[in-house]
Design a protein around this motif. Structure first.
Motif, PDB file in Angstrom:
ATOM      1  N   LYS A 104     -17.156 -28.800 -10.547  1.00 49.04           N
ATOM      2  CA  LYS A 104     -16.310 -27.679 -10.157  1.00 49.04           C
ATOM      3  C   LYS A 104     -15.060 -28.176  -9.444  1.00 49.04           C
ATOM      4  CE  LYS A 104     -19.921 -24.164  -9.784  1.00 49.04           C
ATOM      5  NZ  LYS A 104     -20.481 -23.074  -8.937  1.00 49.04           N
ATOM      6  N   GLU A 105     -14.059 -27.306  -9.398  1.00 47.88           N
ATOM      7  CA  GLU A 105     -12.835 -27.645  -8.701  1.00 47.88           C
ATOM      8  C   GLU A 105     -13.041 -27.555  -7.187  1.00 47.88           C
ATOM      9  OE1 GLU A 105      -9.499 -26.250 -12.007  1.00 47.88           O
ATOM     10  OE2 GLU A 105      -9.459 -25.449  -9.979  1.00 47.88           O
ATOM     11  N   ARG A 106     -12.202 -28.289  -6.484  1.00 48.85           N
ATOM     12  CA  ARG A 106     -12.236 -28.224  -5.028  1.00 48.85           C
ATOM     13  C   ARG A 106     -11.686 -26.864  -4.591  1.00 48.85           C
ATOM     14  NH1 ARG A 106     -10.538 -33.523  -1.767  1.00 48.85           N
ATOM     15  NH2 ARG A 106     -12.038 -34.266  -3.318  1.00 48.85           N
ATOM     16  N   GLU A 107     -12.419 -26.212  -3.729  1.00 39.39           N
ATOM     17  CA  GLU A 107     -12.017 -24.872  -3.305  1.00 39.39           C
ATOM     18  C   GLU A 107     -11.870 -24.790  -1.788  1.00 39.39           C
ATOM     19  OE1 GLU A 107     -14.884 -21.829  -4.165  1.00 39.39           O
ATOM     20  OE2 GLU A 107     -16.553 -22.951  -3.310  1.00 39.39           O
ATOM     21  N   GLY A 108     -10.933 -23.974  -1.375  1.00 35.23           N
ATOM     22  CA  GLY A 108     -10.735 -23.753   0.052  1.00 35.23           C
ATOM     23  C   GLY A 108     -11.835 -22.869   0.606  1.00 35.23           C
ATOM     24  N   VAL A 109     -12.302 -23.217   1.790  1.00 33.45           N
ATOM     25  CA  VAL A 109     -13.374 -22.483   2.451  1.00 33.45           C
ATOM     26  C   VAL A 109     -12.837 -21.753   3.676  1.00 33.45           C
ATOM     27  CG1 VAL A 109     -15.543 -22.722   3.687  1.00 33.45           C
ATOM     28  CG2 VAL A 109     -15.125 -24.082   1.626  1.00 33.45           C
ATOM     29  N   ALA A 110     -12.130 -22.478   4.532  1.00 36.01           N
ATOM     30  CA  ALA A 110     -11.616 -21.892   5.765  1.00 36.01           C
ATOM     31  C   ALA A 110     -10.431 -22.727   6.237  1.00 36.01           C
ATOM     32  CB  ALA A 110     -12.690 -21.856   6.851  1.00 36.01           C
ATOM     33  N   ALA A 111      -9.572 -22.101   7.025  1.00 35.43           N
ATOM     34  CA  ALA A 111      -8.415 -22.807   7.559  1.00 35.43           C
ATOM     35  C   ALA A 111      -8.077 -22.254   8.933  1.00 35.43           C
ATOM     36  CB  ALA A 111      -7.213 -22.687   6.626  1.00 35.43           C
TER      37      ALA A 111
END
Length: 130
Positions: free
Chosen positions: A44-51
């Protein structure tokens, strides 16, 4: 040289909790950054979780983790945390800490958001069993 070092990954059962840490060092103005947590599962692609905006503390979350994960920081230690509660098997992934060179966070859940982050840690594995 900017260094981001993650820790805190591991294996837990569904419903459990983990806290990840990311310590930033090396020629890094921590107080004016967007710091993010990402994850990447096999295939899977790298996905943003939190910032988080380090100057001010505004936080942002992907819909998939909202109300379960909490991003926070300790400005005195240049460290960002990701508290993960009510973990699900689909949360299993390598988790990465990343930093932008600016004090602006792009939309966390947007496709390809990882390209906007210049600095990356080595990752820490999180495995959630059912």
């Amino acid at each position: 040289q900017v260094q981001l070092v993650e820790s805190g990954g591991g294996s837990v059962q569904a419903g459990g909790s983990l806290r990840l840490s990311c310590a930033a060092s090396g020629g890094f103005t921590y107080s004016s950054r967007c710091m993010g947590w990402f994850r990447q599962a096999p295939g899977k692609e790298r996905e943003g979780v939190a910032a988080i905006l380090t100057g001010g503390g505004s936080t942002y979350y992907a819909d998939s983790v909202k109300d379960r994960f909490t991003i926070s920081q300790d400005t005195g230690k240049n460290t960002v945390y990701l508290q993960m509660n009510t973990l699900k098997p689909e949360d299993t992934a390598m988790y990465y800490c990343a930093a932008r060179v600016t004090n602006y966070c792009p939309r966390t859940g947007a496709p390809g958001v990882a390209q906007w982050f210049a600095y990356w840690g080595q990752g820490t594995q999180v495995t959630v069993s059912s």
